[in-house]
Design an enzyme around this catalytic site. Structure first.
Site, PDB file in Angstrom:
ATOM      1  N   ASP A   1       0.794  -1.236   0.000  1.00 44.51           N
ATOM      2  CA  ASP A   1       0.000   0.000   0.000  1.00 44.51           C
ATOM      3  C   ASP A   1       0.827   1.288   0.000  1.00 44.51           C
ATOM      4  O   ASP A   1       0.400   2.314  -0.488  1.00 44.51           O
ATOM      5  CB  ASP A   1      -0.941   0.026   1.215  1.00 44.51           C
ATOM      6  CG  ASP A   1      -0.198  -0.192   2.517  1.00 44.51           C
ATOM      7  OD1 ASP A   1       1.038  -0.332   2.482  1.00 44.51           O
ATOM      8  OD2 ASP A   1      -0.843  -0.242   3.581  1.00 44.51           O
ATOM      9  N   HIS A   2       2.054   1.221   0.530  1.00 45.07           N
ATOM     10  CA  HIS A   2       2.806   2.459   0.733  1.00 45.07           C
ATOM     11  C   HIS A   2       3.595   2.918  -0.490  1.00 45.07           C
ATOM     12  O   HIS A   2       4.052   4.053  -0.526  1.00 45.07           O
ATOM     13  CB  HIS A   2       3.788   2.303   1.904  1.00 45.07           C
ATOM     14  CG  HIS A   2       3.157   2.501   3.247  1.00 45.07           C
ATOM     15  ND1 HIS A   2       2.147   1.706   3.725  1.00 45.07           N
ATOM     16  CD2 HIS A   2       3.410   3.400   4.226  1.00 45.07           C
ATOM     17  CE1 HIS A   2       1.814   2.102   4.930  1.00 45.07           C
ATOM     18  NE2 HIS A   2       2.549   3.137   5.261  1.00 45.07           N
TER      19      HIS A   2
ATOM     20  N   ASP B   1       3.356  -0.829  11.673  1.00 42.53           N
ATOM     21  CA  ASP B   1       2.891   0.477  11.234  1.00 42.53           C
ATOM     22  C   ASP B   1       2.231   1.121  12.441  1.00 42.53           C
ATOM     23  O   ASP B   1       1.478   0.465  13.167  1.00 42.53           O
ATOM     24  CB  ASP B   1       1.887   0.347  10.091  1.00 42.53           C
ATOM     25  CG  ASP B   1       1.583   1.705   9.495  1.00 42.53           C
ATOM     26  OD1 ASP B   1       2.160   2.015   8.433  1.00 42.53           O
ATOM     27  OD2 ASP B   1       0.798   2.456  10.090  1.00 42.53           O
TER      28      ASP B   1
ATOM     29  N   ARG C   1      -1.451  12.706   9.613  1.00 43.09           N
ATOM     30  CA  ARG C   1      -0.194  13.401   9.882  1.00 43.09           C
ATOM     31  C   ARG C   1      -0.030  14.618   9.001  1.00 43.09           C
ATOM     32  O   ARG C   1      -0.350  14.575   7.822  1.00 43.09           O
ATOM     33  CB  ARG C   1       0.971  12.450   9.646  1.00 43.09           C
ATOM     34  CG  ARG C   1       0.896  11.303  10.602  1.00 43.09           C
ATOM     35  CD  ARG C   1       2.225  10.644  10.835  1.00 43.09           C
ATOM     36  NE  ARG C   1       2.070   9.871  12.051  1.00 43.09           N
ATOM     37  CZ  ARG C   1       2.535   8.652  12.225  1.00 43.09           C
ATOM     38  NH1 ARG C   1       3.260   8.093  11.283  1.00 43.09           N
ATOM     39  NH2 ARG C   1       2.325   8.035  13.359  1.00 43.09           N
TER      40      ARG C   1
ATOM     41  N   SER D   1       6.181   7.545  13.020  1.00 43.80           N
ATOM     42  CA  SER D   1       6.117   6.226  12.381  1.00 43.80           C
ATOM     43  C   SER D   1       6.786   5.119  13.193  1.00 43.80           C
ATOM     44  O   SER D   1       7.616   5.364  14.060  1.00 43.80           O
ATOM     45  CB  SER D   1       6.808   6.345  11.034  1.00 43.80           C
ATOM     46  OG  SER D   1       7.198   5.108  10.549  1.00 43.80           O
TER      47      SER D   1
ATOM     48  N   ARG E   1       8.678   3.053  11.583  1.00 46.05           N
ATOM     49  CA  ARG E   1       9.774   2.607  10.712  1.00 46.05           C
ATOM     50  C   ARG E   1      11.070   2.411  11.492  1.00 46.05           C
ATOM     51  O   ARG E   1      11.606   3.341  12.084  1.00 46.05           O
ATOM     52  CB  ARG E   1       9.972   3.591   9.545  1.00 46.05           C
ATOM     53  CG  ARG E   1      10.346   4.985   9.946  1.00 46.05           C
ATOM     54  CD  ARG E   1      10.270   5.956   8.767  1.00 46.05           C
ATOM     55  NE  ARG E   1       8.889   6.289   8.446  1.00 46.05           N
ATOM     56  CZ  ARG E   1       8.464   7.467   8.006  1.00 46.05           C
ATOM     57  NH1 ARG E   1       9.314   8.441   7.812  1.00 46.05           N
ATOM     58  NH2 ARG E   1       7.187   7.674   7.755  1.00 46.05           N
TER      59      ARG E   1
HETATM   60  C1  MIC Z   1       3.044   6.683   8.513  1.00 46.17           C
HETATM   61  O1  MIC Z   1       1.842   6.905   8.603  1.00 46.17           O
HETATM   62  O2  MIC Z   1       3.910   7.484   8.877  1.00 46.17           O
HETATM   63  C2  MIC Z   1       3.494   5.351   7.956  1.00 46.17           C
HETATM   64  C3  MIC Z   1       4.157   5.605   6.683  1.00 46.17           C
HETATM   65  O3  MIC Z   1       2.400   4.518   7.725  1.00 46.17           O
HETATM   66  C4  MIC Z   1       4.461   4.718   8.943  1.00 46.17           C
HETATM   67  C5  MIC Z   1       5.096   3.501   8.477  1.00 46.17           C
HETATM   68  C6  MIC Z   1       6.304   3.672   7.661  1.00 46.17           C
HETATM   69  O4  MIC Z   1       7.068   4.595   7.833  1.00 46.17           O
HETATM   70  O5  MIC Z   1       6.531   2.773   6.842  1.00 46.17           O
HETATM   71  C7  MIC Z   1       3.856   4.433  10.313  1.00 46.17           C
HETATM   72  O6  MIC Z   1       2.964   5.113  10.722  1.00 46.17           O
HETATM   73  O7  MIC Z   1       4.337   3.542  11.035  1.00 46.17           O
HETATM   74 FE1  SF4 Z   2      -0.723   4.848   5.000  1.00 44.76          FE
HETATM   75 FE2  SF4 Z   2       0.268   5.570   7.368  1.00 44.76          FE
HETATM   76 FE3  SF4 Z   2      -1.140   7.285   5.856  1.00 44.76          FE
HETATM   77 FE4  SF4 Z   2      -2.346   5.286   6.972  1.00 44.76          FE
HETATM   78  S1  SF4 Z   2      -1.361   6.954   8.048  1.00 44.76           S
HETATM   79  S2  SF4 Z   2      -2.646   5.973   4.876  1.00 44.76           S
HETATM   80  S3  SF4 Z   2      -0.826   3.660   6.885  1.00 44.76           S
HETATM   81  S4  SF4 Z   2       0.842   6.371   5.378  1.00 44.76           S
END
Ligand code: MIC
Ligand code: SF4
Length: 755
Positions: free
Chosen positions: A94-95, A159, A447, A642, A644
């Site tokens: 998805d990312h 995540d 975010r 995140s 990550r």
């Molecule tokens: C996000 O919302 O910041 C993400 C991208 O989903 C991250 C995961 C990632 O960095 O791969 C998260 O929230 O953990």
């Molecule tokens: Fe994807 Fe994270 Fe955004 Fe949700 S908050 S849509 S998991 S990047």
């Protein structure tokens, strides 16, 4: 179809007995959180665990991973000598899909450009028995809610928005890949017993107010740090009045207050959702043990006695909120937006409204936003801002298309992007963003850190409900208040939007042709997992070296980061997502977004070898080449955002030894520990000021590294003077072993005879 029904039935068969034991042990009625946690212990408890203190081993029921984090999680899993995952686990693509033109075209580009990564994830899933959701199937948290979440269950996901499944009564926690690796390898999973925050909801949402406004309000109240180390449990008649997917939104965005997770007791909204998504058998099973899937009545009657903190909110009086810019907790009620924008100089012309994402793309959200689009057409209004829709799953997308909503959005100029994270994670090829102009957008995502959506630090991103985003996109104005203001239509008349209406669930049921699921091979042992040595996107992992057994001496200060330093600042997403499976390549983004305290610049730090300023990864690579360790110093809530683990693995890989900050965000602190780094906090926050640009730093006390015993950092200044600084840590005995072995994975590999 219900996945893993046997597993759920087993959990439910054992739950009442385990809860009874916990009730006796604690000698009092239990919250829902405690029921789920105590019924998922690795070993039976002999006494109550102290909240906020005791480390506890759990046995989560399942694991979910998204593609951007799954690569590293599975690269780690591959090195630990197991043949099959020990608990049901899934991977979701998805990312990595960039939103540029529209869904089909963008998906095709992603499938081509990410082929190597998707092939890797698909074959590794096949090999080790994981369910695989292809690109286009949807965003991890929606797909989990639709298929895997169940009341009373416990899961972890790589995540931070994994808590979305709390909308279906789970304890669902975001973790780094190394944690997922433990659970997939059959090991228990450790968490500090969380504190409990109770949110008592009374009344009923009405008019323009939505579940999103509840969490926007809570974020304003608790701030991005307020939920750290705590699980938030929502209860009260107000909670039962919210749809299951609305509860998911609240759980999902609970990540933005730093909460470990959020959850809700089982109720009829959840039953309706389970039945609508083809899981009547789970609803029946849950009904059989209903009273165990919610908090005890005594707790909800007298919450102050059982929760560490209680918050009250009357939904009947809640007005819509808009949070931002640059931080998700800066909450402004819509009626105050005009004043706030004027006082702060926020640009009020709205360029783009974006709805959807994992947190706000339910059928309910879409049908209510579509209702506003219909009103706009009927009232002869044209949307003044651009408008985009990111569906959370193919199930929702297919159903809303069938029901005509995609056409409706088209009538106000809406563009539908692929079922993926897209603009939410910076995978948005926004035209003109490279000009870095000051501008305003509003979205229904989670975010809004600087540069997050389009890479432009001058984009003022605000967060609101899909309904508010739609109304504001129609108005083209950040300060439009649809509750009171009118708009001028194409005929020059003043018209007003009515409060939106919609459907909790599709009246004609959900429908989908190809949900995008690929089941693993029965026996995957002969499946080959390919990683090319020449690959720029995937790289097999080498174990990190063990601790040398001495105090750390002569470390150079790499950067003293000033202010907010989220995981986006440490390891940026967007264009860098393509290197998530290649540790060396992604390390070139290490801390490039962090502000250097000494010159207020990003990606410009002084090399103590040459005295010149250069990019953070470059300076660090030059230290590494000379075998010199380094230290990163940071501010409050370092590593917010995140899950990550790249934000911890990159410094580890490049030779940073210590991260010293005022405070950490939970997942990041654990990620550092798992990767064998030393993460410590100032005992006295003012000591942050003592760290100077040319410092050489020693860490004293490591040979006696023990739980609860502070360490000492000696900052040797250039002028020959020095400061001794007491630093605290939260390492327990097990975590100290990780540090000594070089990483948690090195410990597992030893246990499985791999090292
Ligand atoms: C996000 O919302 O910041 C993400 C991208 O989903 C991250 C995961 C990632 O960095 O791969 C998260 O929230 O953990
Ligand atoms: Fe994807 Fe994270 Fe955004 Fe949700 S908050 S849509 S998991 S990047």
């Amino acid at each position: 179809m219900a996945f893993d029904l046997d597993l759920i039935q087993k959990v439910y068969a054992e739950m009442p007995g385990k809860i009874q034991i916990a009730r006796q042990l604690l000698g009092r009625p239990l919250t829902l959180t405690e029921k789920i946690l105590y019924s998922h212990l690795d070993k039976p408890a002999t006494a109550a665990y102290e909240r906020g203190k005791a480390y506890v081993d759990f046995r989560p029921d399942r694991v979910a991973m998204q593609d951007a984090t799954a690569q590293m999680a599975l690269l780690q899993f591959m090195t630990c000598g197991r043949d099959k995952v020990a608990v049901p686990s899934t991977v979701h693509c998805d990312h990595l899909i960039q939103a540029k033109v529209e869904a089909d075209k963008d998906l095709q580009v992603a499938v081509d450009s990410n082929k190597e990564v998707y092939d890797f994830l698909s074959s590794v899933s096949d090999r080790y028995g994981l369910g695989f959701w292809k690109a286009g199937a949807g965003i991890i948290h929606q797909v989990v809610l639709e298929n895997y979440a169940f009341p009373g269950g416990m899961m972890i996901g790589t995540d931070s928005h994994t808590p979305n499944a709390g909308g279906l009564g789970m304890i669902a926690i975001g973790v780094g890949g190394a944690d997922a690796c433990d659970v997939m390898a059959g090991l228990p999973w450790e968490l500090k017993m969380p504190k409990l925050i109770g949110v008592h909801l009374t009344g009923k949402l009405n008019g323009w107010a939505t579940p999103k406004d509840i969490i926007l309000w809570v974020a304003g109240k608790l701030t991005v740090k307020g939920g750290t180390g705590a699980i938030v449990e929502y209860f009260g008649e107000g909670a039962s009045n919210i749809s299951c997917t609305g509860k998911g939104t609240i759980g999902n965005m609970g990540a933005e207050i730093g909460a470990t997770t959020s959850t809700f007791g089982y109720d009829e909204s959840m039953e309706r959702y389970l039945r609508a998504t083809g899981r009547a058998a789970i609803a029946d099973a849950a009904n059989g043990i209903k009273e165990h899937l919610t908090g005890d009545p005594e707790v909800y009657a007298n919450p102050a006695q059982y929760f560490d903190q209680v918050i009250e909110l009357d939904l009947s009086t809640l007005e819509p909120y808009i949070n931002g810019p640059f931080s998700p907790d800066l909450a402004t009620p819509i009626s105050k937006m005009k004043d706030a924008a004027a006082a702060n100089g926020w640009p009020v012309k709205l360029e783009v409204g974006l709805i959807g994402s994992c947190t706000n793309s339910s059928y309910e959200d879409i049908s209510r936003a579509a209702n506003l689009a219909e009103q706009a057409v009927a009232k002869n209004l044209k949307a003044k801002a651009a408008y985009t829709i990111t569906p959370g799953s193919e199930l929702v997308r297919f159903t809303i298309e069938r029901d005509g909503y995609i056409d409706t959005f088209g009538k106000i100029g809406g563009t539908v992007f692929a079922n993926a994270c897209g603009p939410c994670i910076g995978m948005w090829a926004r035209e003109g963003a490279d000009k870095k102009e000051k501008n305003t957008i509003i979205h229904s995502f989670n975010r809004n850190f600087a540069a997050r959506q389009d890479g432009n630090p001058n984009t003022y991103a605000f967060v609101g409900s899909p309904e508010i985003v739609t109304a504001l996109a129609i108005a083209g104005d950040l300060t439009f208040n649809p509750l009171t203001d009118t708009l001028t239509n194409e005929a020059g008349e003043q018209v007003k939007l009515d409060a939106p209406t919609g459907y909790e669930l599709p009246p004609k049921g959900f429908d989908v042709e190809d949900a995008g699921f690929q089941a693993p091979a029965e026996d995957g042992s002969s499946v080959e997992v390919k990683v090319s040595l020449e690959s720029q996107r995937l790289q097999l992992l080498e174990p990190f070296p063990a601790w040398e057994g001495t105090d750390l001496k002569g470390l150079k200060l790499l950067i003293k980061a000033k202010g907010k330093c989220t995981t986006d600042h440490i390891s940026m997403a967007g264009p860098w997502l393509k290197f998530r499976g290649h540790l060396d390549n992604i390390s070139n983004n290490m801390l490039i977004g962090a502000t250097n305290f000494f010159n207020e610049k990003t990606n410009s730090v002084k090399s103590q070898l040459t005295g010149d300023y250069a990019g953070v990864p470059d300076v660090q690579r030059s230290y590494k080449a000379e075998n010199i360790g380094s230290i990163v110093v940071g501010d409050e809530n370092y590593g917010e955002g995140s899950s990550r683990e790249h934000a911890a693995m990159e410094p580890r890989h490049l030779g940073v030894r210590v991260v010293l900050v005022k405070s950490f965000a939970r997942i990041h602190e654990t990620n550092l520990k798992k990767q064998g780094m030393l993460g410590v906090t100032f005992n006295n926050n003012d000591d942050y000021d003592k760290i100077q640009e040319d410092d050489t730093i020693d860490v004293i006390g490591l040979t006696e590294f023990a739980p609860g015993v502070p360490l000492t950092i000696v900052a040797n200044h250039k002028d020959g003077s020095k400061d001794e600084i007491v630093v605290n840590h939260t390492y327990n005995a097990q975590q100290i072993e990780w540090f000594k072995a070089g990483s948690a994975l090195n410990v597992i590999r030893k246990d499985f005879g791999m090292a």
